[in-house]
Design a protein around this motif. Structure first.
Motif, short mmCIF file in Angstrom:
data_model
loop_
_atom_site.label_atom_id
_atom_site.label_comp_id
_atom_site.label_asym_id
_atom_site.label_seq_id
_atom_site.Cartn_x
_atom_site.Cartn_y
_atom_site.Cartn_z
N SER A 43 5.89 7.48 2.31
CA SER A 43 5.67 6.76 1.05
C SER A 43 6.55 7.32 -0.06
CB SER A 43 4.20 6.86 0.63
OG SER A 43 3.88 8.22 0.30
N THR A 45 5.93 9.56 -2.04
CA THR A 45 5.15 9.96 -3.22
C THR A 45 4.88 11.46 -3.21
OG1 THR A 45 3.03 9.61 -2.09
CG2 THR A 45 3.99 7.71 -3.24
N VAL A 52 -3.81 10.51 -2.81
CA VAL A 52 -3.68 9.20 -3.46
C VAL A 52 -5.05 8.72 -3.92
CG1 VAL A 52 -3.19 6.75 -3.04
CG2 VAL A 52 -1.58 8.49 -2.26
N THR A 95 1.28 11.38 4.49
CA THR A 95 1.97 10.86 3.30
C THR A 95 2.73 9.56 3.60
OG1 THR A 95 3.93 12.20 3.79
CG2 THR A 95 2.25 13.17 2.35
N MET A 100 -1.13 5.74 2.39
CA MET A 100 -1.23 5.44 0.96
C MET A 100 -1.94 4.11 0.73
SD MET A 100 1.97 4.72 -1.65
CE MET A 100 2.47 3.25 -0.71
N ILE A 188 2.17 5.17 -8.95
CA ILE A 188 1.96 5.96 -7.74
C ILE A 188 3.06 5.72 -6.72
CG2 ILE A 188 0.46 6.31 -5.74
CD1 ILE A 188 -1.93 5.97 -7.51
N ALA A 189 3.27 4.47 -6.35
CA ALA A 189 4.23 4.15 -5.28
C ALA A 189 5.59 3.79 -5.87
CB ALA A 189 3.70 3.00 -4.44
N PRO A 190 6.66 4.24 -5.23
CA PRO A 190 8.00 3.79 -5.62
C PRO A 190 8.11 2.28 -5.45
CG PRO A 190 8.13 5.70 -4.16
CD PRO A 190 6.71 5.24 -4.14
#
Length: 231
Positions: A43, A45, A52, A95, A100, A188-190
């Motif tokens: 993820s 992150t 998460v 991860t 996520m 949180i997430a790209p």
């Protein structure tokens, strides 16, 4: 059962239940495939599924909701009775995009619970009756054939609770996924990981749609069989 060429064929099952079961099998294969695929993609992150979930819970004021690891695959769930969010082995410490996404989805249920989201409350209240209906419906139908039609009516009423439970589950799960995406989009997430995250959540949603169709198919089968007996 209907006589056909010297054999008895369960036509209501073939018409109503089997197509839904085929769809359910396909949906299960799809979620397993997508989960396995995106379990191998980071993820980016730096956060595990548990982290998460903790991040989302804390920023929504749910610091008192505990996070625990639970055994099994895709056994993730939120328990409103104990206010515990349980994440499976493949989600809790990983991860990946899949971890996520699933973790965010389960926090969606925790947020629903904290806000008193009505469909969730309704589903939780129906659940005990639906569990009895799922286990006992064919017992009552059999008693209805052997003894009194009253048992058939009871069986149908119990199974209606099963169908209602499945129908109410749809907005609960869709809403939890929508909440999950909003949280992931909020820092949180790209950006390039949002589309695959949505794909994981959409695949999971299909399993609930399929389960609902199976329940409706079973109800139609029961009604067809019992109406034929009355005629």
């Amino acid at each position: 059962m209907y006589p056909y060429g010297g054999l008895y064929v369960d036509i209501p099952y073939l018409l109503y239940v089997l197509p839904a079961l085929i769809l359910a099998s396909w949906a299960q294969i799809k979620i397993n495939s997508d989960f396995n695929k995106y379990s191998r993609v980071s993820s980016e992150t730096g956060l595990s599924g548990a982290e998460v979930a903790r991040t989302i819970l804390d920023r929504n004021g749910l610091n008192d909701v505990r996070i625990e690891k639970v055994s099994g695959n895709l056994t993730d769930h939120y328990d409103p009775r104990t206010r515990v969010l349980r994440l499976s082995n493949g989600v809790y410490g990983y991860t990946s995009i899949a971890a996520m996404s699933v973790a965010a989805h389960e926090t969606g249920h925790a947020i629903q619970h904290s806000e008193g989201y009505f469909p969730l409350i309704l589903r939780n209240n129906i659940a005990p009756i639906a569990n009895i209906g799922a286990r006992m419906v064919w017992v009552f139908i059999l008693l209805g054939f052997l003894a009194s039609e009253v048992f058939i009516e009871v069986g149908i009423a119990l199974f209606l609770a099963v169908v209602l439970f499945q129908v109410v589950t749809l907005p609960v799960e869709f809403n939890a996924s929508r909440r999950a995406m909003l949280q992931l989009e909020n820092g949180i997430a790209p950006q390039d990981k949002l589309k695959p995250a949505k794909k994981v959540l959409t695949s999971a949603a299909l399993t609930y749609v399929a389960s609902t169709l199976v329940a409706i198919g079973q109800l139609l089968r029961i009604l067809t069989m019992t109406n034929r007996r009355r005629d």
